[in-house]
Design an enzyme around this catalytic site. Structure first.
Site, PDB file in Angstrom:
ATOM      1  N   LYS A 132      35.373  68.018  23.863  1.00  0.00           N
ATOM      2  CA  LYS A 132      34.955  67.845  22.468  1.00  0.00           C
ATOM      3  C   LYS A 132      33.690  68.660  22.196  1.00  0.00           C
ATOM      4  O   LYS A 132      32.636  68.388  22.760  1.00  0.00           O
ATOM      5  CB  LYS A 132      34.645  66.378  22.153  1.00  0.00           C
ATOM      6  CG  LYS A 132      34.410  66.181  20.653  1.00  0.00           C
ATOM      7  CD  LYS A 132      33.790  64.845  20.322  1.00  0.00           C
ATOM      8  CE  LYS A 132      32.287  64.867  20.405  1.00  0.00           C
ATOM      9  NZ  LYS A 132      31.642  65.766  19.425  1.00  0.00           N
ATOM     10  N   GLU A 179      10.771  65.257  23.605  1.00  0.00           N
ATOM     11  CA  GLU A 179      11.430  66.539  23.394  1.00  0.00           C
ATOM     12  C   GLU A 179      11.532  66.799  21.888  1.00  0.00           C
ATOM     13  O   GLU A 179      12.066  65.976  21.156  1.00  0.00           O
ATOM     14  CB  GLU A 179      12.830  66.474  24.012  1.00  0.00           C
ATOM     15  CG  GLU A 179      13.513  67.799  24.069  1.00  0.00           C
ATOM     16  CD  GLU A 179      14.861  67.738  24.779  1.00  0.00           C
ATOM     17  OE1 GLU A 179      15.538  66.698  24.683  1.00  0.00           O
ATOM     18  OE2 GLU A 179      15.224  68.740  25.410  1.00  0.00           O
ATOM     19  N   GLY A 239      23.840  66.720  26.494  1.00  0.00           N
ATOM     20  CA  GLY A 239      23.336  66.281  25.198  1.00  0.00           C
ATOM     21  C   GLY A 239      22.043  65.520  25.377  1.00  0.00           C
ATOM     22  O   GLY A 239      21.307  65.730  26.347  1.00  0.00           O
ATOM     23  N   SER A 240      21.788  64.636  24.433  1.00  0.00           N
ATOM     24  CA  SER A 240      20.505  63.927  24.436  1.00  0.00           C
ATOM     25  C   SER A 240      20.450  62.855  25.530  1.00  0.00           C
ATOM     26  O   SER A 240      21.478  62.309  25.939  1.00  0.00           O
ATOM     27  CB  SER A 240      20.291  63.266  23.077  1.00  0.00           C
ATOM     28  OG  SER A 240      21.324  62.344  22.819  1.00  0.00           O
ATOM     29  N   THR A 241      19.246  62.553  25.974  1.00  0.00           N
ATOM     30  CA  THR A 241      19.044  61.506  26.976  1.00  0.00           C
ATOM     31  C   THR A 241      19.514  60.161  26.428  1.00  0.00           C
ATOM     32  O   THR A 241      20.103  59.346  27.157  1.00  0.00           O
ATOM     33  CB  THR A 241      17.559  61.458  27.389  1.00  0.00           C
ATOM     34  OG1 THR A 241      17.268  62.687  28.063  1.00  0.00           O
ATOM     35  CG2 THR A 241      17.248  60.292  28.317  1.00  0.00           C
ATOM     36  N   GLU A 242      19.307  59.970  25.129  1.00  0.00           N
ATOM     37  CA  GLU A 242      19.710  58.724  24.474  1.00  0.00           C
ATOM     38  C   GLU A 242      21.222  58.482  24.638  1.00  0.00           C
ATOM     39  O   GLU A 242      21.647  57.406  25.090  1.00  0.00           O
ATOM     40  CB  GLU A 242      19.355  58.911  23.003  1.00  0.00           C
ATOM     41  CG  GLU A 242      19.415  57.744  22.108  1.00  0.00           C
ATOM     42  CD  GLU A 242      19.253  58.234  20.655  1.00  0.00           C
ATOM     43  OE1 GLU A 242      18.763  59.373  20.422  1.00  0.00           O
ATOM     44  OE2 GLU A 242      19.649  57.470  19.768  1.00  0.00           O
ATOM     45  N   GLU A 245      23.871  66.238  31.791  1.00  0.00           N
ATOM     46  CA  GLU A 245      22.778  67.212  31.606  1.00  0.00           C
ATOM     47  C   GLU A 245      22.041  66.779  30.358  1.00  0.00           C
ATOM     48  O   GLU A 245      22.574  66.879  29.253  1.00  0.00           O
ATOM     49  CB  GLU A 245      23.337  68.613  31.353  1.00  0.00           C
ATOM     50  CG  GLU A 245      24.010  69.270  32.506  1.00  0.00           C
ATOM     51  CD  GLU A 245      23.080  69.592  33.641  1.00  0.00           C
ATOM     52  OE1 GLU A 245      21.841  69.521  33.464  1.00  0.00           O
ATOM     53  OE2 GLU A 245      23.599  69.900  34.717  1.00  0.00           O
ATOM     54  N   GLY A 261      23.158  60.081  26.743  1.00  0.00           N
ATOM     55  CA  GLY A 261      23.408  60.079  28.185  1.00  0.00           C
ATOM     56  C   GLY A 261      23.293  58.675  28.772  1.00  0.00           C
ATOM     57  O   GLY A 261      24.099  58.270  29.622  1.00  0.00           O
ATOM     58  N   CYS A 271      17.411  72.734  26.258  1.00  0.00           N
ATOM     59  CA  CYS A 271      16.955  71.559  27.016  1.00  0.00           C
ATOM     60  C   CYS A 271      15.921  71.937  28.073  1.00  0.00           C
ATOM     61  O   CYS A 271      15.063  71.144  28.404  1.00  0.00           O
ATOM     62  CB  CYS A 271      18.133  70.810  27.613  1.00  0.00           C
ATOM     63  SG  CYS A 271      19.272  71.891  28.460  1.00  0.00           S
TER      64      CYS A 271
HETATM   65  P1  ADP Z   1      21.844  65.832  19.700  1.00  0.00           P
HETATM   66  O1  ADP Z   1      20.969  64.644  19.464  1.00  0.00           O
HETATM   67  O2  ADP Z   1      21.122  66.975  20.277  1.00  0.00           O
HETATM   68  O3  ADP Z   1      22.765  66.171  18.563  1.00  0.00           O
HETATM   69  P2  ADP Z   1      23.791  64.265  21.048  1.00  0.00           P
HETATM   70  O4  ADP Z   1      23.577  63.738  22.411  1.00  0.00           O
HETATM   71  O5  ADP Z   1      23.760  63.326  19.898  1.00  0.00           O
HETATM   72  O6  ADP Z   1      22.783  65.444  20.893  1.00  0.00           O
HETATM   73  O7  ADP Z   1      25.166  65.054  20.973  1.00  0.00           O
HETATM   74  C1  ADP Z   1      25.753  65.749  22.045  1.00  0.00           C
HETATM   75  C2  ADP Z   1      27.255  65.518  22.031  1.00  0.00           C
HETATM   76  O8  ADP Z   1      27.508  64.135  22.269  1.00  0.00           O
HETATM   77  C3  ADP Z   1      27.938  65.839  20.700  1.00  0.00           C
HETATM   78  O9  ADP Z   1      29.191  66.434  20.988  1.00  0.00           O
HETATM   79  C4  ADP Z   1      28.089  64.463  20.063  1.00  0.00           C
HETATM   80  O10 ADP Z   1      29.169  64.399  19.153  1.00  0.00           O
HETATM   81  C5  ADP Z   1      28.367  63.590  21.267  1.00  0.00           C
HETATM   82  N1  ADP Z   1      28.051  62.151  21.096  1.00  0.00           N
HETATM   83  C6  ADP Z   1      27.164  61.577  20.259  1.00  0.00           C
HETATM   84  N2  ADP Z   1      27.149  60.234  20.416  1.00  0.00           N
HETATM   85  C7  ADP Z   1      28.042  59.951  21.410  1.00  0.00           C
HETATM   86  C8  ADP Z   1      28.483  58.731  22.061  1.00  0.00           C
HETATM   87  N3  ADP Z   1      27.979  57.547  21.735  1.00  0.00           N
HETATM   88  N4  ADP Z   1      29.393  58.842  23.051  1.00  0.00           N
HETATM   89  C9  ADP Z   1      29.885  60.045  23.408  1.00  0.00           C
HETATM   90  N5  ADP Z   1      29.528  61.200  22.835  1.00  0.00           N
HETATM   91  C10 ADP Z   1      28.621  61.178  21.848  1.00  0.00           C
END
Ligand code: ADP
Length: 483
Positions: free
Chosen positions: A185, A390, A237-240, A259, A242, A293
């Site tokens: 995705k 960050e 993606g984000s630590t949150e 990552e 993750g 990152c």
């Molecule tokens: P950013 O805050 O930099 O946009 P995210 O971590 O939100 O980074 O997004 C990175 C990827 O993770 C995107 O493809 C986003 O659609 C996806 N994503 C966001 N929330 C979730 C979730 N709860 N579970 C799985 N994937 C998610």
């Protein structure tokens, strides 16, 4: 000799005629494009122009993609010899090179990054990942990962918007080389190059279902993470998010690599070659608008050279060209989304409120689209939020230190540990510092250098596991620890 003469650059726009963007896209499942039901727009962040309508995958779409991936895994891909798999990967890599200009233009339109970067960095590196992993496909038993390494099965892969095609390559190439099939995705704001990659899979006659691409937002991501038919989750993606994923897969048998974020220290010792260092600082934080990152977002300057470095850095920043990402002379393009711009504005305002001193060169920003001028904050202390969190934008926090030991302590004083930079003419000092730093990737007298042969990944809240190199392969094979 310094003069006041400046060059006016004539516009050098790249043509967008090479790309054909469809008004609406579906998902790529089982080797075919299938229509979606709900759609959302993807826009050009430099102009706010709607580029296309993208399908939002729900449960039925994710189910269909996982089913197609499983079928391809059991009937074709896991049975195929490594040598045959390698041929497909080579073919994909060559087609990516042939269509590189199309990919670069599309990436820049959808992401907002300068065409110079998508053309010279993102796309060539993405192709390089496929070439590199194509070479591994028939040599897995010689990788030191067991005598008969076996794939995991179906990999669910979720990627961010900062390096859309490159992150796809980091995920898809090793998975396929190791014999897995994938459901990937792309991020909701940058799906177009992944959809073009789906066309490349068709062109390469990759067996149906080996690569499946579903588009959507976090809700689609969550459906992939929680799908019982998936054996491995790979996320950048984000630590949150993750942390949400780590919690979701903890009670399951799924393998996982993450990552996540970073707050890299870029350390300048008093014996650093100053002019070269200034270039490295600029590259470290302003490359890709700071949407990186591993960006060198915390500059640690030894006090005795701080004034000189800051003076030269400001002079250099005056020459950064911010604007139309499709112009070949542009250095810094658009911020990827309205939401990201709001986050950068908010954290920078916190920097002001905490008493740090903000500086940006005079630059005219376009009136439409999402923009943020290259910015530095001086007088930052370790307690400031702009030194700890960050920002993921073109904002540099500058701190100082007096002794090498103090530099290391400040550099390591972070919940992250993805990367770090060291600037010094002494090899012994560089080696000493690199052994003390708790960071997965350490650059010396350079920054933001990437190579498919080199493992990438972090300590602490920067993630789990490594991507790239021999270490990255391990994350797609059974029974091999990826740490
Ligand atoms: P950013 O805050 O930099 O946009 P995210 O971590 O939100 O980074 O997004 C990175 C990827 O993770 C995107 O493809 C986003 O659609 C996806 N994503 C966001 N929330 C979730 C979730 N709860 N579970 C799985 N994937 C998610």
């Amino acid at each position: 000799m310094e003069t006041d003469m400046t060059f006016e650059y004539a516009p050098a726009p790249e043509s967008r005629a090479i790309v054909t963007i469809k008004p609406k896209y579906g998902h790529f499942i089982g080797g075919k494009f299938v229509p979606g039901s709900k759609h959302f727009p993807t826009i050009n962040p430099a102009t706010e122009e709607v580029l296309s309508q993208i399908a939002l995958a729900g449960k039925a779409d994710v189910d269909a993609a996982v089913k197609a991936a499983r079928k391809a895994y059991t009937s074709t891909w896991s049975k195929m010899s490594g040598k045959e798999r390698g041929k497909y990967l080579y073919r994909i890599a060559r087609i990516m090179q042939e269509r590189a200009r199309e990919f670069a233009v599309l990436e820049t339109l959808d992401n907002g990054k300068p065409i110079r970067e998508s053309r010279d960095t993102d796309i060539p590196l993405a192709a390089a990942h496929f070439f590199y992993h194509a070479g591994w496909a028939d040599k897995l038993e010689y990788a030191g990962l067991g005598t008969s390494p076996k794939p995991l099965g179906v990999a669910g892969q979720i990627i961010p918007w900062n390096f859309p095609l490159l992150m796809l390559a980091w995920k898809v190439a090793p998975a396929l080389a190791a014999g897995n099939t994938v459901v990937l995705k792309p991020a909701e704001s940058t799906p177009l190059t992944a959809l073009l990659f789906a066309e490349v899979c068709q062109q390469a006659e990759l067996p149906a279902g080996v690569v499946n691409i579903v588009t959507g937002d976090g809700s689609t991501g969550a459906l992939i993470v929680n799908h019982p038919g998936i054996d491995k989750i790979a996320f950048t993606g984000s630590t949150e998010v993750g942390k949400i994923i780590a919690r979701a897969v903890a009670p399951t048998k799924k393998s996982v690599t993450l990552e996540l974020g970073g707050k890299a220290a870029n350390i300048v010792f008093d014996d650093a070659p100053i002019d070269e260092t200034v270039e490295g600082i600029v590259n470290g934080i302003f490359f890709n608008q700071g949407h990186v990152c591993c960006a060198g977002s915390r500059l640690l300057l030894q006090e005795s050279v701080a004034e000189e470095v800051l003076h030269k850095l400001k002079n250099r920043m005056e020459k950064i060209r911010v604007g139309d990402p499709m112009d070949k002379n542009t250095d810094v393009g658009a911020i990827n989304s309205k939401e990201q711009l709001a986050k950068i504005i908010e954290l920078s305002a916190v920097g002001d409120a905490e008493g740090a001193e903000r500086w940006s060169p005079a630059c005219e920003l376009p009136s439409k689209g999402f923009w943020f001028a290259p910015t530095i904050f001086t007088g930052v202390t370790q307690a400031h939020r702009i030194a700890r969190e960050e920002i993921f934008g073109p904002v540099l926090s500058v701190l100082t230190f007096r002794t090498p030991q103090e530099a290391i302590e400040k550099a390591n004083n972070t919940p992250f540990g993805l990367s770090a930079g060291i600037w010094s003419e002494k090899g012994s000092r560089t080696l000493w510092a690199s052994q003390q730093l708790r960071a997965g990737v350490i650059w010396a007298n350079t920054f933001n250098k990437f190579d498919p042969t080199s493992p990438f990944g972090g300590y602490k809240e920067s993630g789990w596991g490594r991507e790239g190199g021999r270490h990255g392969l391990a994350a797609y094979l059974k029974g091999v620890s990826h740490e």
